[in-house]
Scaffold this motif. Structure first.
Motif, PDB file in Angstrom:
ATOM      1  N   ALA A  51     -17.533  -1.380  -3.468  1.00 43.59           N
ATOM      2  CA  ALA A  51     -17.256   0.047  -3.292  1.00 43.59           C
ATOM      3  C   ALA A  51     -16.870   0.335  -1.847  1.00 43.59           C
ATOM      4  O   ALA A  51     -15.940   1.100  -1.568  1.00 43.59           O
ATOM      5  N   LYS A  52     -17.566  -0.284  -0.908  1.00 42.02           N
ATOM      6  CA  LYS A  52     -17.268  -0.108   0.512  1.00 42.02           C
ATOM      7  C   LYS A  52     -15.888  -0.679   0.839  1.00 42.02           C
ATOM      8  O   LYS A  52     -15.100  -0.059   1.571  1.00 42.02           O
ATOM      9  N   ALA A  53     -15.590  -1.854   0.286  1.00 39.85           N
ATOM     10  CA  ALA A  53     -14.283  -2.462   0.516  1.00 39.85           C
ATOM     11  C   ALA A  53     -13.171  -1.561  -0.020  1.00 39.85           C
ATOM     12  O   ALA A  53     -12.129  -1.383   0.627  1.00 39.85           O
ATOM     13  N   CYS A  54     -13.391  -0.971  -1.182  1.00 42.30           N
ATOM     14  CA  CYS A  54     -12.392  -0.081  -1.778  1.00 42.30           C
ATOM     15  C   CYS A  54     -12.134   1.124  -0.891  1.00 42.30           C
ATOM     16  O   CYS A  54     -10.973   1.526  -0.690  1.00 42.30           O
ATOM     17  N   SER A  55     -13.184   1.721  -0.360  1.00 44.16           N
ATOM     18  CA  SER A  55     -13.025   2.902   0.485  1.00 44.16           C
ATOM     19  C   SER A  55     -12.311   2.573   1.784  1.00 44.16           C
ATOM     20  O   SER A  55     -11.762   3.455   2.445  1.00 44.16           O
ATOM     21  N   GLU A  56     -12.290   1.289   2.159  1.00 41.59           N
ATOM     22  CA  GLU A  56     -11.602   0.842   3.369  1.00 41.59           C
ATOM     23  C   GLU A  56     -10.209   0.300   3.080  1.00 41.59           C
ATOM     24  O   GLU A  56      -9.575  -0.331   3.932  1.00 41.59           O
ATOM     25  N   GLY A  57      -9.732   0.519   1.855  1.00 40.67           N
ATOM     26  CA  GLY A  57      -8.387   0.078   1.494  1.00 40.67           C
ATOM     27  C   GLY A  57      -8.282  -1.391   1.157  1.00 40.67           C
ATOM     28  O   GLY A  57      -7.193  -1.966   1.164  1.00 40.67           O
ATOM     29  N   LYS A  58      -9.414  -2.006   0.845  1.00 39.90           N
ATOM     30  CA  LYS A  58      -9.427  -3.445   0.570  1.00 39.90           C
ATOM     31  C   LYS A  58      -9.662  -3.755  -0.910  1.00 39.90           C
ATOM     32  O   LYS A  58     -10.055  -4.859  -1.258  1.00 39.90           O
ATOM     33  N   GLY A  59      -9.418  -2.772  -1.767  1.00 43.43           N
ATOM     34  CA  GLY A  59      -9.478  -3.029  -3.200  1.00 43.43           C
ATOM     35  C   GLY A  59      -8.212  -3.736  -3.656  1.00 43.43           C
ATOM     36  O   GLY A  59      -7.340  -4.053  -2.840  1.00 43.43           O
ATOM     37  N   VAL A  60      -8.081  -3.962  -4.949  1.00 38.85           N
ATOM     38  CA  VAL A  60      -6.910  -4.698  -5.445  1.00 38.85           C
ATOM     39  C   VAL A  60      -5.965  -3.837  -6.270  1.00 38.85           C
ATOM     40  O   VAL A  60      -4.750  -4.082  -6.282  1.00 38.85           O
ATOM     41  N   ASP A  61      -6.480  -2.823  -6.946  1.00 43.03           N
ATOM     42  CA  ASP A  61      -5.667  -2.151  -7.964  1.00 43.03           C
ATOM     43  C   ASP A  61      -4.530  -1.316  -7.395  1.00 43.03           C
ATOM     44  O   ASP A  61      -3.432  -1.296  -7.950  1.00 43.03           O
ATOM     45  N   ARG A  62      -4.747  -0.617  -6.296  1.00 46.04           N
ATOM     46  CA  ARG A  62      -3.652   0.188  -5.736  1.00 46.04           C
ATOM     47  C   ARG A  62      -2.569  -0.707  -5.138  1.00 46.04           C
ATOM     48  O   ARG A  62      -1.383  -0.371  -5.176  1.00 46.04           O
ATOM     49  N   HIS A  63      -2.968  -1.843  -4.594  1.00 43.60           N
ATOM     50  CA  HIS A  63      -1.975  -2.788  -4.081  1.00 43.60           C
ATOM     51  C   HIS A  63      -1.131  -3.343  -5.234  1.00 43.60           C
ATOM     52  O   HIS A  63       0.099  -3.470  -5.126  1.00 43.60           O
ATOM     53  N   LEU A  64      -1.792  -3.685  -6.336  1.00 44.51           N
ATOM     54  CA  LEU A  64      -1.053  -4.192  -7.492  1.00 44.51           C
ATOM     55  C   LEU A  64      -0.160  -3.107  -8.079  1.00 44.51           C
ATOM     56  O   LEU A  64       0.954  -3.389  -8.547  1.00 44.51           O
ATOM     57  N   LEU A  65      -0.635  -1.861  -8.057  1.00 47.37           N
ATOM     58  CA  LEU A  65       0.197  -0.754  -8.535  1.00 47.37           C
ATOM     59  C   LEU A  65       1.458  -0.641  -7.678  1.00 47.37           C
ATOM     60  O   LEU A  65       2.563  -0.457  -8.196  1.00 47.37           O
ATOM     61  N   GLY A  66       1.292  -0.760  -6.360  1.00 46.57           N
ATOM     62  CA  GLY A  66       2.450  -0.705  -5.476  1.00 46.57           C
ATOM     63  C   GLY A  66       3.463  -1.791  -5.785  1.00 46.57           C
ATOM     64  O   GLY A  66       4.676  -1.545  -5.782  1.00 46.57           O
ATOM     65  N   LEU A  67       2.967  -2.989  -6.059  1.00 42.33           N
ATOM     66  CA  LEU A  67       3.868  -4.088  -6.397  1.00 42.33           C
ATOM     67  C   LEU A  67       4.617  -3.815  -7.690  1.00 42.33           C
ATOM     68  O   LEU A  67       5.815  -4.136  -7.814  1.00 42.33           O
ATOM     69  N   ARG A  68       3.930  -3.210  -8.665  1.00 37.31           N
ATOM     70  CA  ARG A  68       4.594  -2.884  -9.935  1.00 37.31           C
ATOM     71  C   ARG A  68       5.675  -1.826  -9.717  1.00 37.31           C
ATOM     72  O   ARG A  68       6.745  -1.883 -10.326  1.00 37.31           O
ATOM     73  N   LEU A  69       5.385  -0.862  -8.854  1.00 38.41           N
ATOM     74  CA  LEU A  69       6.319   0.250  -8.668  1.00 38.41           C
ATOM     75  C   LEU A  69       7.587  -0.150  -7.905  1.00 38.41           C
ATOM     76  O   LEU A  69       8.610   0.532  -8.020  1.00 38.41           O
ATOM     77  N   VAL A  70       7.529  -1.220  -7.124  1.00 33.90           N
ATOM     78  CA  VAL A  70       8.733  -1.625  -6.385  1.00 33.90           C
ATOM     79  C   VAL A  70       9.649  -2.508  -7.220  1.00 33.90           C
ATOM     80  O   VAL A  70      10.748  -2.861  -6.766  1.00 33.90           O
ATOM     81  N   LEU A  71       9.239  -2.849  -8.424  1.00 31.27           N
ATOM     82  CA  LEU A  71      10.121  -3.622  -9.300  1.00 31.27           C
ATOM     83  C   LEU A  71      11.359  -2.799  -9.646  1.00 31.27           C
ATOM     84  O   LEU A  71      11.265  -1.616  -9.985  1.00 31.27           O
ATOM     85  N   ARG A  72      12.506  -3.402  -9.566  1.00 33.89           N
ATOM     86  CA  ARG A  72      13.743  -2.707  -9.910  1.00 33.89           C
ATOM     87  C   ARG A  72      13.921  -2.685 -11.424  1.00 33.89           C
ATOM     88  O   ARG A  72      13.348  -3.494 -12.138  1.00 33.89           O
ATOM     89  N   ALA A  73      14.703  -1.761 -11.894  1.00 30.89           N
ATOM     90  CA  ALA A  73      14.990  -1.658 -13.329  1.00 30.89           C
ATOM     91  C   ALA A  73      15.604  -2.958 -13.824  1.00 30.89           C
ATOM     92  O   ALA A  73      16.567  -3.456 -13.235  1.00 30.89           O
ATOM     93  N   GLY A  74      15.030  -3.509 -14.873  1.00 33.35           N
ATOM     94  CA  GLY A  74      15.539  -4.752 -15.445  1.00 33.35           C
ATOM     95  C   GLY A  74      15.015  -6.001 -14.778  1.00 33.35           C
ATOM     96  O   GLY A  74      15.273  -7.115 -15.255  1.00 33.35           O
ATOM     97  N   GLU A  75      14.296  -5.854 -13.674  1.00 33.36           N
ATOM     98  CA  GLU A  75      13.763  -7.014 -12.972  1.00 33.36           C
ATOM     99  C   GLU A  75      12.560  -7.571 -13.731  1.00 33.36           C
ATOM    100  O   GLU A  75      11.723  -6.810 -14.249  1.00 33.36           O
ATOM    101  N   GLU A  76      12.497  -8.886 -13.837  1.00 34.56           N
ATOM    102  CA  GLU A  76      11.406  -9.517 -14.574  1.00 34.56           C
ATOM    103  C   GLU A  76      10.071  -9.301 -13.858  1.00 34.56           C
ATOM    104  O   GLU A  76       9.987  -9.425 -12.630  1.00 34.56           O
ATOM    105  N   LYS A  77       9.051  -8.993 -14.626  1.00 32.96           N
ATOM    106  CA  LYS A  77       7.720  -8.790 -14.052  1.00 32.96           C
ATOM    107  C   LYS A  77       7.145 -10.122 -13.585  1.00 32.96           C
ATOM    108  O   LYS A  77       7.316 -11.148 -14.249  1.00 32.96           O
TER     109      LYS A  77
END
Length: 251
Positions: A130-156
């Motif tokens: 929980a402390k790591a998450c509050s300091e920006g050291k979680g994993v899910d928002r980083h993974l969300l960012g990676l998903r969002l930068v995928l271009r249309a038609g680009e393989e996951k």
């Protein structure tokens, strides 16, 4: 002063009526149970030596385990307000330690000292993440960012195609805390059809859970889960007290 007279066009009236109908339909598809647990609250949990939020999260974990015999992906909102435009990160409440804790408490062969140690380890691990998450050291928002930068038609990337990743993000328990001595209640619904939405409040002398779920083919039951969370919280406190009494010096 002059009264303002609003003229509502028939199209707007119809839209409001349709929205109200859809809302009523969704409400009718849900079940809600409010558990007002007044045996103890934040003050007692601190006396027992635990973080109130960590203790309550483990009570939810153990309650779910009692009902279903397994642990499943659990979302807890962790605030990232220390960052500019920061909102939340996903604090994953399920860990190796939380699963071991649930198994220990459901194993009658385990003594109170072993159960206490398992609870302490689970709460400690939860607090650290929980402390790591509050300091920006979680994993899910980083993974969300990676998903969002995928271009249309680009393989996951392979990680996003892995069944284990999908399973780990299927939030059978979606939880969040909003605590105040003056706040009576709040809540939200589930985020997956076979899951529960649990909003909880930690007061000085009480714990309040709002447990919502759909009435559907998955056979969910908010009443039963409330019963098991109550049972879990009671057993956890009793176990801690018994372990401390057993460890106290004998006169």
């Amino acid at each position: 002063p002059e009264a303002l007279r609003f003229v509502t066009p028939p199209t707007v009236v119809r839209a409001i009526e349709q929205a109200a109908g859809r809302f009523s339909k969704v409400v009718g598809q849900h079940q809600l149970r409010v558990l007002q647990y007044e045996a103890f609250g934040k003050d007692e949990i601190k006396k027992l030596g635990f973080s109130p939020d960590g203790f309550v999260q483990m009570a939810i974990q153990l309650g779910y385990f009692k009902m279903y015999g397994k642990s499943r992906a659990t979302y807890e909102a962790a605030a990232t307000r220390k960052f500019l435009h920061g909102r939340t990160e996903t604090c994953r409440s399920v860990s190796n330690e939380s699963v071991a804790f649930c198994r220990a408490f459901e194993d009658n062969a385990q003594g109170v000292q072993d159960k206490l140690a398992a609870l302490q380890a689970a709460v400690k691990t939860h607090g650290a993440y929980a402390k790591a998450c509050s300091e920006g050291k979680g994993v899910d928002r980083h993974l969300l960012g990676l998903r969002l930068v995928l271009r249309a038609g680009e393989e996951k990337p392979e990680i996003f195609q892995d069944p284990a990743y999908a399973r780990s993000c299927h939030w059978n328990l979606s939880t969040s805390q909003l605590s105040s001595e003056h706040f009576e209640g709040w809540g939200f619904s589930e985020v997956v059809p076979d899951g529960y939405g649990i909003a909880y409040t930690i007061r000085k002398d009480a714990l309040i859970f709002h447990i919502a779920a759909m009435q559907n083919e998955f056979g969910l039951n908010s009443d039963h889960l409330a019963h098991y969370i109550k049972e879990a919280a009671t057993e956890m406190r009793a176990t801690v007290l018994a372990a401390k009494l057993a460890a106290a010096p004998k006169l």
